[in-house]
Design an enzyme around this catalytic site. Structure first.
Site, PDB file in Angstrom:
ATOM      1  N   HIS A   1       0.860  -1.184   0.000  1.00 23.19           N
ATOM      2  CA  HIS A   1       0.000   0.000   0.000  1.00 23.19           C
ATOM      3  C   HIS A   1       0.895   1.232   0.000  1.00 23.19           C
ATOM      4  O   HIS A   1       2.125   1.116  -0.037  1.00 23.19           O
ATOM      5  CB  HIS A   1      -0.984  -0.014   1.173  1.00 23.19           C
ATOM      6  CG  HIS A   1      -0.351  -0.094   2.531  1.00 23.19           C
ATOM      7  ND1 HIS A   1       0.452   0.889   3.039  1.00 23.19           N
ATOM      8  CD2 HIS A   1      -0.396  -1.066   3.489  1.00 23.19           C
ATOM      9  CE1 HIS A   1       0.863   0.569   4.247  1.00 23.19           C
ATOM     10  NE2 HIS A   1       0.372  -0.635   4.546  1.00 23.19           N
TER      11      HIS A   1
ATOM     12  N   HIS B   1       4.090   1.525   2.227  1.00 18.64           N
ATOM     13  CA  HIS B   1       5.322   0.883   1.756  1.00 18.64           C
ATOM     14  C   HIS B   1       5.960   1.726   0.654  1.00 18.64           C
ATOM     15  O   HIS B   1       7.172   1.951   0.624  1.00 18.64           O
ATOM     16  CB  HIS B   1       5.033  -0.504   1.181  1.00 18.64           C
ATOM     17  CG  HIS B   1       4.323  -1.433   2.113  1.00 18.64           C
ATOM     18  ND1 HIS B   1       3.024  -1.827   1.916  1.00 18.64           N
ATOM     19  CD2 HIS B   1       4.735  -2.027   3.258  1.00 18.64           C
ATOM     20  CE1 HIS B   1       2.669  -2.644   2.894  1.00 18.64           C
ATOM     21  NE2 HIS B   1       3.678  -2.782   3.725  1.00 18.64           N
TER      22      HIS B   1
ATOM     23  N   CYS C   1      -2.141 -20.220  23.622  1.00 19.82           N
ATOM     24  CA  CYS C   1      -3.539 -20.595  23.415  1.00 19.82           C
ATOM     25  C   CYS C   1      -3.579 -21.937  22.708  1.00 19.82           C
ATOM     26  O   CYS C   1      -3.049 -22.077  21.606  1.00 19.82           O
ATOM     27  CB  CYS C   1      -4.270 -19.546  22.574  1.00 19.82           C
ATOM     28  SG  CYS C   1      -5.939 -20.096  22.082  1.00 19.82           S
TER      29      CYS C   1
ATOM     30  N   CYS D   1      -5.373 -21.793  19.295  1.00 19.39           N
ATOM     31  CA  CYS D   1      -4.596 -21.212  18.203  1.00 19.39           C
ATOM     32  C   CYS D   1      -3.324 -22.018  17.942  1.00 19.39           C
ATOM     33  O   CYS D   1      -2.682 -21.849  16.898  1.00 19.39           O
ATOM     34  CB  CYS D   1      -4.194 -19.771  18.533  1.00 19.39           C
ATOM     35  SG  CYS D   1      -5.571 -18.644  18.719  1.00 19.39           S
TER      36      CYS D   1
ATOM     37  N   CYS E   1      -7.481 -15.678  25.371  1.00 17.08           N
ATOM     38  CA  CYS E   1      -7.137 -15.487  23.977  1.00 17.08           C
ATOM     39  C   CYS E   1      -8.247 -14.687  23.307  1.00 17.08           C
ATOM     40  O   CYS E   1      -9.425 -15.002  23.460  1.00 17.08           O
ATOM     41  CB  CYS E   1      -7.000 -16.843  23.302  1.00 17.08           C
ATOM     42  SG  CYS E   1      -6.999 -16.726  21.499  1.00 17.08           S
TER      43      CYS E   1
ATOM     44  N   HIS F   1     -10.195 -17.104  20.747  1.00 13.47           N
ATOM     45  CA  HIS F   1     -11.020 -18.191  21.267  1.00 13.47           C
ATOM     46  C   HIS F   1     -11.760 -17.845  22.551  1.00 13.47           C
ATOM     47  O   HIS F   1     -12.663 -18.561  22.973  1.00 13.47           O
ATOM     48  CB  HIS F   1     -10.165 -19.446  21.482  1.00 13.47           C
ATOM     49  CG  HIS F   1      -9.628 -20.017  20.201  1.00 13.47           C
ATOM     50  ND1 HIS F   1      -8.453 -19.580  19.631  1.00 13.47           N
ATOM     51  CD2 HIS F   1     -10.136 -20.939  19.364  1.00 13.47           C
ATOM     52  CE1 HIS F   1      -8.245 -20.229  18.500  1.00 13.47           C
ATOM     53  NE2 HIS F   1      -9.253 -21.065  18.297  1.00 13.47           N
TER      54      HIS F   1
ATOM     55  N   LYS G   1      -4.484   6.103  11.291  1.00 16.21           N
ATOM     56  CA  LYS G   1      -3.455   5.341  10.616  1.00 16.21           C
ATOM     57  C   LYS G   1      -4.122   4.493   9.532  1.00 16.21           C
ATOM     58  O   LYS G   1      -5.166   3.883   9.752  1.00 16.21           O
ATOM     59  CB  LYS G   1      -2.749   4.430  11.627  1.00 16.21           C
ATOM     60  CG  LYS G   1      -1.667   3.577  10.987  1.00 16.21           C
ATOM     61  CD  LYS G   1      -1.150   2.545  11.976  1.00 16.21           C
ATOM     62  CE  LYS G   1      -0.306   1.515  11.249  1.00 16.21           C
ATOM     63  NZ  LYS G   1       0.056   0.390  12.109  1.00 16.21           N
TER      64      LYS G   1
ATOM     65  N   LYS H   1      -5.792  -1.711   6.396  1.00 13.11           N
ATOM     66  CA  LYS H   1      -6.624  -2.460   5.479  1.00 13.11           C
ATOM     67  C   LYS H   1      -8.006  -2.747   6.071  1.00 13.11           C
ATOM     68  O   LYS H   1      -9.021  -2.656   5.399  1.00 13.11           O
ATOM     69  CB  LYS H   1      -5.931  -3.784   5.142  1.00 13.11           C
ATOM     70  CG  LYS H   1      -6.092  -4.146   3.691  1.00 13.11           C
ATOM     71  CD  LYS H   1      -5.294  -5.379   3.355  1.00 13.11           C
ATOM     72  CE  LYS H   1      -5.504  -5.735   1.894  1.00 13.11           C
ATOM     73  NZ  LYS H   1      -4.787  -6.947   1.532  1.00 13.11           N
TER      74      LYS H   1
END
Length: 524
Positions: free
Chosen positions: A18, A21, A127, A130, A148, A151, A304, A307
């Site tokens: 984006h 960068h 976790c 995960c 977590c 989860h 900021k 995405k």
RNA sequence: GGGGUGGUAGCUCAGUUGGUCAGAGCCCCGGACUCAUAAUCCGGUCGUCGUCGGUUCGAGCCCGACCCACCCUACCA
């Protein structure tokens, strides 16, 4: 002569690039183009970071091997964006290249042999759902228990045997180094953060992982891969031949390039570059980079860019409309390098129209038109200069000196402002001298010729000074001034001589070519 | 909790070591001009410089407290 060595971060291939960068890369490109135009040897490195759990996960989610995924993103996104923004990098390193992996392993093995690495236990919140360690800061509290965020169930404290780097041993050395070299972390705000962090003391760093395998194998322990940051930071040195045997090509390259003069980074990765990286180099007995420069965020709507908030903008979205020159100009001109900066389409449009189309582009246009109209398209020699002429002559010298000083200091906005103010002065000069009125008197043609010479010679200086920022448009301007025939290529013009008056010779053929910065229709 | 950065005209921002420092650009209004991309140039409107105290002959600029915003607080990069 050691090259002026500039790096961008290597970008993580997990996502497409984006404008954040592209901003970093653009800064590096302008900086290195400027230094090249000072006649210096230059090396500009960028590249991609391809290891780590995130890339592995993303690849899995897309049903391909990590390397295939990385290849695809590099080929389809990361390499093309360099063309999009018109970057002229000398090298592009990928952390999956053998040249990088081999040198990382060799360096790591050496650190271990020399006692900087030991086996230890990493203990942290884990976790089970995960199947990974979590960061303290990511955990959420549920009924008083740390859970977590994915989860929602309590994490366990689990330990893993890892290899550790004795980072803690470098606390004092780093503080001493930065006290002796306050210019090594810039801007000042970044320096302050690093120093206050160092003064809290450092802990050793786990530099290997055993829970997944997408990474560089630890040379003496095939069950572990190198932690992605340790791998990634080394790219700056592996790309130029770190630790290659004496007499080899790599060793020669390293000697001619290292240490880096400027590591450009976003402020989010400052700590890695200003703390971990120099400590690694200290351990290896390798010279430290001269400067880590942390720039700020690009803010969209005051936040900021990200995405997830749909504010991630691809460089092509802007460049398709404004062109790469305007992109490069805008971000370095409108934002003080180092500070956060607001981006908005409206602001960019306003600056493009006012400063590039109406300011610089129109100046070139009126100059070429007048030489065509009053001088048959051929630049005539000047005659005696008036006070007004000397304002421009001196103004160019001042602008060139200011621009050089600013650019060397990575003050891109200041460097551009110096030239931009000179452009404004020349537009004022044209209006006040009124060559179209003077030309009505046949006897006054010598004065017209002098005025036109001043304008065109001023443009010659502007082309040289702006070439690093806007190479395409300045190349066109150079062609319109007919300068190459007498002065040679634009890239070969030394910016230190840009302010020396009288370089464009009489007889130069001035042509009214393509409009430098066409006026653009507003788009919503 | 600790640390960092910022809060200056409608917008985006400059303001070095305290004393024309209250500014620039954009926007808006009026005027001049025609070489030029309906461009250029001139003039004008707008601010109690986050709040409250303090130091000083004098403070956006120094000190203290407070409010607001964002960031970091270590192994996702």
């Amino acid at each position: 002569m050691k090259a002026f060595y500039v790096t961008t971060p290597i970008y993580y291939v997990n996502d497409a690039p984006h404008i954040g960068h592209a901003y970093t890369t653009t800064a590096g490109d302008v900086l290195t183009r400027w230094h090249r135009q000072r006649g210096e040897a230059v090396w500009f490195l960028t590249g991609t970071d391809e290891h780590g759990q995130k890339v592995m996960r993303t690849a899995e989610a897309n049903g391909v091997e990590p390397q295939v995924w990385a290849d695809k993103l590099v080929d389809n996104a990361w390499l093309p964006v360099l063309d999009t923004i018109d970057a002229r990098n000398d090298d592009f390193i990928r952390t999956t290249q053998p040249r990088h992996m081999e040198r990382v392993q060799r360096f790591l093995a050496r650190l271990k042999d020399e006692g900087h690495i030991y086996e230890g236990k990493y203990e942290g919140p884990y976790c089970v759902g995960c199947e990974e360690f979590k960061l303290e800061g990511d955990l959420v509290e549920v009924d008083g228990a740390k859970c977590c965020p994915v989860h929602g169930r309590p994490v366990e404290t689990v330990s893993e045997v890892n290899w550790f780097f004795r980072l803690s041993a470098y606390t004092d050395a780093l503080i001493a180094h930065y006290e002796a070299h306050p210019e090594a972390v810039r801007p000042q705000s970044a320096y302050n953060e690093v120093m206050s962090f160092l003064r809290q003391g450092l802990q050793d760093l786990s530099i290997s992982r055993s829970t997944f395998d997408w990474g560089i194998e630890v040379p003496w322990d095939p069950s572990q891969v190198v932690y992605v940051w340790f791998d990634a930071l080394l790219n700056y040195a592996t790309a130029v031949g770190l630790d290659d045997p004496a007499g080899s090509e790599g060793a020669a390259k390293f000697a001619a390039t290292w240490p880096a003069d400027v590591h450009l980074v976003g402020k989010d990765i400052l700590r890695f570059h200003a703390v971990i990286w120099p400590a690694m180099l200290m351990a290896g007995g390798v010279a430290l980079p001269k400067c880590v420069f942390a720039h700020g965020w690009l803010l969209v709507g005051g936040e900021k860019m990200s995405k997830s908030k749909l504010t991630g903008i691809a460089p092509a979205q802007i460049i398709d409309h404004f062109g790469s020159d305007a992109f490069r100009y805008y971000f370095l001109r409108a934002i003080t390098f180092g500070a956060d900066g607001s981006f908005s389409w409206e602001d960019m449009s306003a600056r493009y129209t006012a400063e590039l189309a109406n300011g610089l582009g129109n100046l070139a246009s009126r100059a070429a038109a007048m030489v065509g109209k009053y001088s048959g398209g051929v630049l005539a020699a000047h005659h005696d200069y008036t006070t007004a002429d000397h304002v421009i002559i001196d103004g160019l010298a001042t602008a060139a000196a200011r621009a050089d000083a600013c650019m060397l200091d990575l003050d891109f906005a200041g460097g551009i402002a110096a030239v931009k103010e000179f452009v404004d002065a020349v537009n004022l000069y044209v209006t006040e001298q009124e060559p179209w009125k003077v030309a009505k008197d046949e006897a006054a043609m010598p004065r017209v010729e002098t005025i036109l010479y001043v304008i065109c010679e001023a443009l010659r200086g502007i082309a040289v000074l702006y070439n690093a920022v806007m190479p395409k448009a300045m190349g066109e301007l150079w062609a319109q001034l007919g300068a190459e025939a007498s002065l040679g290529g634009l890239d070969g013009q030394d910016v230190r001589d840009a302010g020396t008056w009288g370089q464009l010779p009489a007889g130069s053929v001035i042509t009214k070519g393509a409009v430098l910065f066409p006026r653009l229709e507003d788009v919503a």
